[in-house]
Write a protein that holds these residues in place. Structure first.
Motif: not given
Length: 110
Positions: A44-48, A61-72
């Protein structure tokens, strides 16, 4: 729009929940966190990844791409933690599989 931006990975030594970790137990959890960090930072890269002391073990804490708040998204985070646990947990320390819940409260690191 609400999004998931961070995933908490909680690594703790195996011990009774009402008992604080000994120095050796905490070191075991920290060593496991170091192994996980090494693997994930290559992918992922150390800065994530933000690493911190959780008191009895370690938090990542792992930086995620902005994921929608949903069941998926919830399922994706849950499955990721299960895979981390399956790969890295051992008889002395474990990855908590329940931190996929976005309502989970954790320390504010940094």
């Amino acid at each position: 729009m609400l999004v998931h931006r961070w995933l908490l990975v909680d690594i703790d030594p195996l011990r009774p929940s009402s008992v604080s970790a000994t120095d050796e137990q905490k070191r075991t959890a920290t060593n496991l966190a170091t192994q996980i960090y090494s693997t994930l930072s290559e992918q992922l890269g150390a800065n994530c990844i933000v690493c911190a002391d959780s008191g009895n073990g370690a938090h990542m804490l792992i930086r995620l791409p902005d994921l929608p708040v949903n069941q998926e998204s919830r399922w994706t985070c849950e499955r990721f933690l299960q895979q981390l646990s399956d790969r890295f947990s051992n008889d002395k320390a474990k990855v908590d599989r329940t931190t996929f819940n976005a309502a989970r409260i954790c320390a504010l690191h940094g």
